[in-house]
Write a protein that holds these residues in place. Sequence first.
Motif: not given
Ligand code: SF4
Length: 369
Positions: A51, A79, A84, A216, A277, A302, A305-307
Amino acid sequence: MKVSFPHMGTSHIAFKQFVERLGHEAIVPPTPSKKTLSYGVQYSPEFACIPFKILMGSYIEVLENGAEMIISSGGHGPCRAGLYGMLHEKILKDAGYEFEMIILDAPFRNLKDFISKINRIIKPSKVGWYRFYQEFKFGWAKLKILDEVDAYSHKIRPYEVKKGQTTKKYQEVLNLITEAQTIHEIDEARHQSLKLLDSVEQDRTRTPLKVGIIGEIYVVIEPFMNFDIQVLLGEMGVETHRSIYITQWTKDNAVTEKGELDVIACAPPYLNQKVGGHGINSIGETVIYSKKGYDGVIQLAPFTCIPEIVAKSIMPQVSKDFKIPVLSLTIDEQTAKAGVQTRLEAFIDLMLHHRSVKGGKPREMFFGN
Ligand code: SF4
Protein backbone atom coordinates in the motif's frame (compact mmCIF):
# COMPACT_ATOMS: atom_id res chain seq x y z
CA MET A 1 -5.47 25.57 -5.28
CA LYS A 2 -4.93 22.18 -6.95
CA VAL A 3 -5.75 19.56 -4.35
CA SER A 4 -5.45 15.78 -4.46
CA PHE A 5 -6.00 12.73 -2.26
CA PRO A 6 -5.34 8.96 -2.37
CA HIS A 7 -7.32 6.59 -4.59
CA MET A 8 -9.32 4.05 -2.62
CA GLY A 9 -12.14 2.14 -4.28
CA THR A 10 -14.86 4.54 -5.44
CA SER A 11 -14.28 7.15 -2.71
CA HIS A 12 -12.64 9.55 -5.21
CA ILE A 13 -16.15 10.33 -6.50
CA ALA A 14 -17.07 11.88 -3.15
CA PHE A 15 -13.64 13.37 -2.43
CA LYS A 16 -13.49 15.10 -5.83
CA GLN A 17 -16.78 16.85 -5.24
CA PHE A 18 -15.90 17.68 -1.65
CA VAL A 19 -12.65 19.37 -2.70
CA GLU A 20 -14.36 21.24 -5.56
CA ARG A 21 -17.19 22.45 -3.34
CA LEU A 22 -14.55 23.85 -0.99
CA GLY A 23 -13.42 26.05 -3.86
CA HIS A 24 -10.38 24.09 -5.06
CA GLU A 25 -9.48 22.34 -8.27
CA ALA A 26 -9.50 18.59 -7.67
CA ILE A 27 -6.66 16.57 -9.18
CA VAL A 28 -8.26 13.14 -9.18
CA PRO A 29 -5.72 10.33 -8.81
CA PRO A 30 -5.85 7.99 -11.81
CA THR A 31 -7.10 4.47 -11.09
CA PRO A 32 -3.99 2.62 -9.88
CA SER A 33 -2.26 0.75 -12.67
CA LYS A 34 1.03 -0.98 -13.45
CA LYS A 35 2.46 2.47 -14.15
CA THR A 36 1.43 3.64 -10.64
CA LEU A 37 3.05 0.58 -9.15
CA SER A 38 6.27 1.01 -11.10
CA TYR A 39 6.57 4.65 -9.92
CA GLY A 40 5.88 3.49 -6.38
CA VAL A 41 8.44 0.68 -6.50
CA GLN A 42 11.05 3.04 -7.93
CA TYR A 43 10.68 5.64 -5.17
CA SER A 44 9.92 3.47 -2.12
CA PRO A 45 12.22 1.47 0.16
CA GLU A 46 12.33 -2.13 -1.10
CA PHE A 47 10.72 -3.61 2.00
CA ALA A 48 7.92 -1.07 2.32
CA CYS A 49 4.51 -2.72 2.24
CA ILE A 50 2.65 -2.58 -1.06
CA PRO A 51 0.00 0.00 0.00
CA PHE A 52 2.90 2.38 0.72
CA LYS A 53 4.28 1.80 -2.78
CA ILE A 54 0.94 2.28 -4.53
CA LEU A 55 0.25 5.48 -2.61
CA MET A 56 3.73 6.71 -3.49
CA GLY A 57 3.09 6.00 -7.19
CA SER A 58 -0.30 7.65 -6.98
CA TYR A 59 1.15 10.79 -5.38
CA ILE A 60 3.76 11.03 -8.15
CA GLU A 61 1.00 10.80 -10.76
CA VAL A 62 -1.03 13.61 -9.18
CA LEU A 63 2.05 15.78 -8.63
CA GLU A 64 2.95 15.33 -12.28
CA ASN A 65 -0.62 16.46 -13.04
CA GLY A 66 -0.06 19.66 -11.09
CA ALA A 67 -1.27 18.91 -7.54
CA GLU A 68 -0.12 21.54 -5.03
CA MET A 69 -1.63 19.99 -1.94
CA ILE A 70 -2.16 16.33 -1.03
CA ILE A 71 -4.62 15.48 1.73
CA SER A 72 -4.21 12.05 3.28
CA SER A 73 -5.25 10.27 6.44
CA GLY A 74 -2.76 9.49 9.18
CA GLY A 75 -2.35 6.25 11.03
CA HIS A 76 -0.91 4.87 14.20
CA GLY A 77 1.37 2.01 15.17
CA PRO A 78 2.56 -0.37 16.25
CA CYS A 79 3.11 -1.14 12.56
CA ARG A 80 4.53 1.30 9.98
CA ALA A 81 1.21 3.02 9.29
CA GLY A 82 1.95 5.89 11.68
CA LEU A 83 4.99 6.93 9.65
CA TYR A 84 3.49 6.56 6.19
CA GLY A 85 2.54 10.16 5.48
CA MET A 86 5.72 11.84 6.68
CA LEU A 87 7.88 9.30 4.85
CA HIS A 88 5.98 9.85 1.60
CA GLU A 89 6.37 13.59 2.04
CA LYS A 90 10.09 13.38 2.76
CA ILE A 91 10.88 11.07 -0.17
CA LEU A 92 8.83 13.14 -2.61
CA LYS A 93 10.31 16.46 -1.47
CA ASP A 94 13.84 14.99 -1.66
CA ALA A 95 12.97 13.94 -5.22
CA GLY A 96 12.27 17.61 -6.02
CA TYR A 97 8.47 17.83 -5.85
CA GLU A 98 7.11 21.00 -4.29
CA PHE A 99 3.76 20.60 -2.58
CA GLU A 100 2.01 20.73 0.76
CA MET A 101 1.11 17.50 2.52
CA ILE A 102 -1.80 17.56 4.96
CA ILE A 103 -2.00 14.40 7.04
CA LEU A 104 -5.29 14.28 8.91
CA ASP A 105 -5.25 12.27 12.12
CA ALA A 106 -8.32 11.59 14.23
CA PRO A 107 -9.37 14.88 15.91
CA PHE A 108 -9.29 13.43 19.45
CA ARG A 109 -5.56 12.74 19.15
CA ASN A 110 -4.68 16.42 18.85
CA LEU A 111 -7.64 18.73 18.36
CA LYS A 112 -5.51 21.85 17.93
CA ASP A 113 -3.45 20.22 15.20
CA PHE A 114 -6.61 18.96 13.47
CA ILE A 115 -8.19 22.43 13.49
CA SER A 116 -5.07 24.08 12.12
CA LYS A 117 -4.89 21.52 9.28
CA ILE A 118 -8.53 22.08 8.33
CA ASN A 119 -7.80 25.80 8.36
CA ARG A 120 -4.95 25.21 5.91
CA ILE A 121 -7.38 23.43 3.59
CA ILE A 122 -10.19 25.99 3.72
CA LYS A 123 -8.23 29.25 4.00
CA PRO A 124 -6.93 29.54 0.40
CA SER A 125 -10.49 29.59 -0.95
CA LYS A 126 -11.82 31.68 1.98
CA VAL A 127 -14.38 29.09 3.02
CA GLY A 128 -15.69 29.36 6.58
CA TRP A 129 -16.15 26.57 9.11
CA TYR A 130 -19.93 26.46 8.70
CA ARG A 131 -19.61 25.93 4.95
CA PHE A 132 -16.92 23.31 5.59
CA TYR A 133 -19.32 21.49 7.91
CA GLN A 134 -22.12 21.58 5.29
CA GLU A 135 -19.81 20.25 2.59
CA PHE A 136 -18.48 17.59 4.93
CA LYS A 137 -22.06 16.42 5.56
CA PHE A 138 -22.70 16.28 1.83
CA GLY A 139 -19.46 14.38 1.13
CA TRP A 140 -20.14 11.96 3.96
CA ALA A 141 -23.64 11.25 2.66
CA LYS A 142 -22.18 10.47 -0.74
CA LEU A 143 -19.47 8.22 0.68
CA LYS A 144 -22.13 6.30 2.62
CA ILE A 145 -24.19 5.64 -0.50
CA LEU A 146 -21.09 4.59 -2.44
CA ASP A 147 -20.31 2.04 0.26
CA GLU A 148 -23.91 0.84 0.40
CA VAL A 149 -24.31 0.26 -3.36
CA ASP A 150 -20.94 -1.44 -3.53
CA ALA A 151 -21.97 -3.91 -0.81
CA TYR A 152 -25.36 -4.41 -2.49
CA SER A 153 -23.80 -5.18 -5.89
CA HIS A 154 -21.86 -8.07 -4.35
CA LYS A 155 -25.12 -9.56 -3.08
CA ILE A 156 -26.68 -9.43 -6.55
CA ARG A 157 -23.76 -10.58 -8.74
CA PRO A 158 -23.69 -14.31 -7.80
CA TYR A 159 -27.33 -14.60 -8.90
CA GLU A 160 -26.98 -12.80 -12.25
CA VAL A 161 -28.14 -14.83 -15.23
CA LYS A 162 -25.92 -13.03 -17.73
CA LYS A 163 -22.31 -12.65 -16.62
CA GLY A 164 -21.24 -9.02 -16.36
CA GLN A 165 -24.77 -7.61 -16.10
CA THR A 166 -24.34 -6.42 -12.49
CA THR A 167 -21.04 -4.71 -13.29
CA LYS A 168 -22.72 -2.93 -16.20
CA LYS A 169 -25.57 -1.69 -14.01
CA TYR A 170 -23.10 -0.75 -11.30
CA GLN A 171 -21.39 1.66 -13.71
CA GLU A 172 -24.77 3.34 -14.30
CA VAL A 173 -25.23 3.51 -10.54
CA LEU A 174 -21.88 5.28 -10.10
CA ASN A 175 -22.88 7.85 -12.74
CA LEU A 176 -26.17 8.49 -10.93
CA ILE A 177 -24.38 9.04 -7.63
CA THR A 178 -21.74 11.25 -9.23
CA GLU A 179 -24.42 13.55 -10.60
CA ALA A 180 -26.24 14.12 -7.30
CA GLN A 181 -25.71 17.71 -6.12
CA THR A 182 -27.81 17.94 -2.95
CA ILE A 183 -28.55 15.66 0.00
CA HIS A 184 -32.04 15.18 -1.43
CA GLU A 185 -30.58 14.15 -4.81
CA ILE A 186 -28.24 11.72 -3.04
CA ASP A 187 -31.27 10.10 -1.39
CA GLU A 188 -32.99 9.91 -4.75
CA ALA A 189 -29.83 8.45 -6.38
CA ARG A 190 -29.69 5.82 -3.63
CA HIS A 191 -33.27 4.80 -4.31
CA GLN A 192 -32.70 4.64 -8.08
CA SER A 193 -29.40 2.79 -7.66
CA LEU A 194 -30.85 -0.02 -5.57
CA LYS A 195 -33.70 -0.33 -8.07
CA LEU A 196 -31.24 -0.51 -10.97
CA LEU A 197 -29.24 -3.26 -9.29
CA ASP A 198 -32.45 -5.14 -8.48
CA SER A 199 -33.35 -4.99 -12.16
CA VAL A 200 -30.47 -7.35 -13.04
CA GLU A 201 -31.98 -10.62 -14.23
CA GLN A 202 -31.36 -13.11 -11.42
CA ASP A 203 -31.71 -16.81 -10.73
CA ARG A 204 -32.80 -16.91 -7.10
CA THR A 205 -32.90 -20.72 -6.98
CA ARG A 206 -29.09 -20.71 -6.58
CA THR A 207 -27.49 -21.18 -3.18
CA PRO A 208 -24.14 -19.42 -3.58
CA LEU A 209 -21.19 -19.97 -1.30
CA LYS A 210 -20.72 -17.08 1.12
CA VAL A 211 -17.25 -15.73 1.74
CA GLY A 212 -15.96 -13.01 4.07
CA ILE A 213 -13.10 -10.81 2.81
CA ILE A 214 -10.73 -9.69 5.57
CA GLY A 215 -7.23 -8.24 5.89
CA GLU A 216 -5.36 -4.96 5.59
CA ILE A 217 -7.60 -1.99 4.78
CA TYR A 218 -5.99 -0.79 1.54
CA VAL A 219 -5.72 -4.16 -0.18
CA VAL A 220 -9.25 -5.00 0.95
CA ILE A 221 -10.81 -1.77 -0.38
CA GLU A 222 -8.81 -0.97 -3.54
CA PRO A 223 -9.80 -3.31 -6.41
CA PHE A 224 -6.48 -2.82 -8.23
CA MET A 225 -4.66 -4.24 -5.22
CA ASN A 226 -6.86 -7.30 -4.85
CA PHE A 227 -7.49 -7.99 -8.57
CA ASP A 228 -11.13 -7.03 -8.08
CA ILE A 229 -11.55 -10.16 -6.01
CA GLN A 230 -15.17 -9.50 -5.12
CA VAL A 231 -16.18 -9.16 -8.78
CA LEU A 232 -14.06 -12.20 -9.70
CA LEU A 233 -15.74 -14.31 -7.03
CA GLY A 234 -19.19 -12.90 -7.75
CA GLU A 235 -18.88 -13.90 -11.40
CA MET A 236 -17.80 -17.36 -10.22
CA GLY A 237 -21.11 -17.56 -8.33
CA VAL A 238 -19.82 -16.66 -4.85
CA GLU A 239 -21.43 -14.07 -2.59
CA THR A 240 -18.86 -11.94 -0.77
CA HIS A 241 -19.02 -9.65 2.21
CA ARG A 242 -16.22 -7.19 2.82
CA SER A 243 -15.22 -6.56 6.41
CA ILE A 244 -14.04 -2.97 5.85
CA TYR A 245 -15.76 0.04 4.33
CA ILE A 246 -14.37 3.57 4.49
CA THR A 247 -17.39 5.08 6.27
CA GLN A 248 -17.61 2.28 8.82
CA TRP A 249 -13.84 2.41 9.44
CA THR A 250 -13.90 6.22 9.86
CA LYS A 251 -16.77 6.03 12.34
CA ASP A 252 -14.99 3.38 14.40
CA ASN A 253 -11.56 4.96 14.31
CA ALA A 254 -11.87 8.73 13.88
CA VAL A 255 -14.08 9.44 16.87
CA THR A 256 -12.26 7.17 19.31
CA GLU A 257 -9.11 5.13 18.91
CA LYS A 258 -10.86 2.00 20.12
CA GLY A 259 -11.66 0.55 16.72
CA GLU A 260 -14.33 -2.04 16.00
CA LEU A 261 -15.03 -3.14 19.57
CA ASP A 262 -17.48 -5.92 18.66
CA VAL A 263 -14.92 -7.47 16.30
CA ILE A 264 -11.97 -7.05 18.64
CA ALA A 265 -13.96 -8.71 21.45
CA CYS A 266 -14.09 -11.93 19.37
CA ALA A 267 -10.31 -12.24 18.92
CA PRO A 268 -9.32 -13.61 22.37
CA PRO A 269 -8.07 -16.10 23.40
CA TYR A 270 -6.30 -16.32 20.04
CA LEU A 271 -5.07 -12.72 20.11
CA ASN A 272 -5.39 -10.56 23.20
CA GLN A 273 -3.83 -7.30 22.09
CA LYS A 274 -3.71 -5.00 19.11
CA VAL A 275 -0.80 -5.68 16.78
CA GLY A 276 -1.37 -2.71 14.45
CA GLY A 277 -3.33 -2.40 11.21
CA HIS A 278 -6.19 -4.87 11.06
CA GLY A 279 -4.35 -7.82 12.60
CA ILE A 280 -6.69 -8.30 15.55
CA ASN A 281 -9.73 -7.61 13.34
CA SER A 282 -8.72 -10.42 10.97
CA ILE A 283 -8.95 -12.91 13.82
CA GLY A 284 -12.18 -11.49 15.27
CA GLU A 285 -13.83 -11.29 11.86
CA THR A 286 -12.99 -14.92 11.04
CA VAL A 287 -14.73 -15.97 14.26
CA ILE A 288 -17.75 -13.79 13.43
CA TYR A 289 -18.02 -15.06 9.84
CA SER A 290 -17.92 -18.62 11.11
CA LYS A 291 -20.68 -17.93 13.65
CA LYS A 292 -22.77 -16.33 10.89
CA GLY A 293 -22.53 -19.54 8.84
CA TYR A 294 -20.21 -18.30 6.09
CA ASP A 295 -18.57 -20.99 3.95
CA GLY A 296 -15.11 -19.46 4.07
CA VAL A 297 -12.88 -16.47 4.67
CA ILE A 298 -10.22 -14.91 2.43
CA GLN A 299 -7.47 -12.95 4.14
CA LEU A 300 -5.73 -10.33 1.97
CA ALA A 301 -2.29 -9.49 3.30
CA PRO A 302 0.33 -7.18 1.81
CA PHE A 303 3.77 -8.80 1.68
CA THR A 304 5.76 -7.81 4.84
CA CYS A 305 2.61 -6.51 6.59
CA ILE A 306 3.40 -7.33 10.21
CA PRO A 307 -0.18 -7.28 11.60
CA GLU A 308 -1.42 -9.66 8.91
CA ILE A 309 1.61 -11.95 9.35
CA VAL A 310 0.71 -12.23 13.05
CA ALA A 311 -2.93 -12.95 12.17
CA LYS A 312 -1.92 -15.50 9.53
CA SER A 313 0.23 -17.42 12.00
CA ILE A 314 -2.78 -17.80 14.34
CA MET A 315 -5.32 -18.44 11.59
CA PRO A 316 -4.82 -22.25 11.19
CA GLN A 317 -5.97 -22.75 14.80
CA VAL A 318 -8.98 -20.42 14.42
CA SER A 319 -9.90 -22.14 11.17
CA LYS A 320 -9.70 -25.56 12.84
CA ASP A 321 -11.60 -24.58 16.00
CA PHE A 322 -14.38 -22.77 14.15
CA LYS A 323 -14.47 -25.23 11.25
CA ILE A 324 -14.21 -22.52 8.62
CA PRO A 325 -11.92 -22.74 5.58
CA VAL A 326 -9.50 -19.81 5.30
CA LEU A 327 -7.44 -18.79 2.28
CA SER A 328 -4.63 -16.38 3.01
CA LEU A 329 -3.39 -14.43 -0.02
CA THR A 330 -0.16 -12.48 0.28
CA ILE A 331 0.00 -9.63 -2.21
CA ASP A 332 3.06 -7.88 -3.58
CA GLU A 333 4.18 -6.38 -6.87
CA GLN A 334 4.91 -9.87 -8.27
CA THR A 335 1.41 -11.24 -7.62
CA ALA A 336 -0.46 -11.97 -10.85
CA LYS A 337 -4.19 -12.21 -11.51
CA ALA A 338 -3.96 -15.66 -13.13
CA GLY A 339 -2.32 -17.10 -10.02
CA VAL A 340 -4.98 -15.56 -7.77
CA GLN A 341 -7.76 -16.89 -9.98
CA THR A 342 -6.36 -20.45 -9.85
CA ARG A 343 -6.16 -20.31 -6.07
CA LEU A 344 -9.72 -19.01 -5.85
CA GLU A 345 -10.98 -21.86 -8.01
CA ALA A 346 -9.24 -24.38 -5.75
CA PHE A 347 -10.65 -22.64 -2.68
CA ILE A 348 -14.17 -22.78 -4.11
CA ASP A 349 -13.77 -26.56 -4.58
CA LEU A 350 -12.63 -26.86 -1.00
CA MET A 351 -15.58 -24.86 0.33
CA LEU A 352 -18.03 -26.92 -1.72
CA HIS A 353 -16.49 -30.07 -0.29
CA HIS A 354 -16.65 -28.63 3.20
CA ARG A 355 -20.31 -27.71 2.73
CA SER A 356 -21.09 -31.25 1.64
CA VAL A 357 -19.42 -32.81 4.71
CA LYS A 358 -20.56 -30.28 7.31
CA GLY A 359 -20.79 -32.15 10.56
CA GLY A 360 -18.38 -34.73 9.16
CA LYS A 361 -14.60 -34.55 9.17
CA PRO A 362 -13.34 -31.76 6.91
CA ARG A 363 -10.06 -31.86 5.03
CA GLU A 364 -7.19 -29.46 5.76
CA MET A 365 -8.76 -26.00 5.90
CA PHE A 366 -6.07 -23.35 6.00
CA PHE A 367 -4.20 -22.33 2.88
CA GLY A 368 -1.49 -19.71 2.85
CA ASN A 369 1.32 -18.75 0.51
S1 SF4 B 1 2.43 -3.11 8.03
FE1 SF4 B 1 0.43 -3.66 7.15
S2 SF4 B 1 -1.08 -2.50 8.28
FE2 SF4 B 1 0.92 -1.58 8.66
S3 SF4 B 1 1.11 0.01 7.15
FE3 SF4 B 1 2.04 -1.79 6.24
S4 SF4 B 1 0.41 -2.82 5.11
FE4 SF4 B 1 -0.57 -1.32 6.44
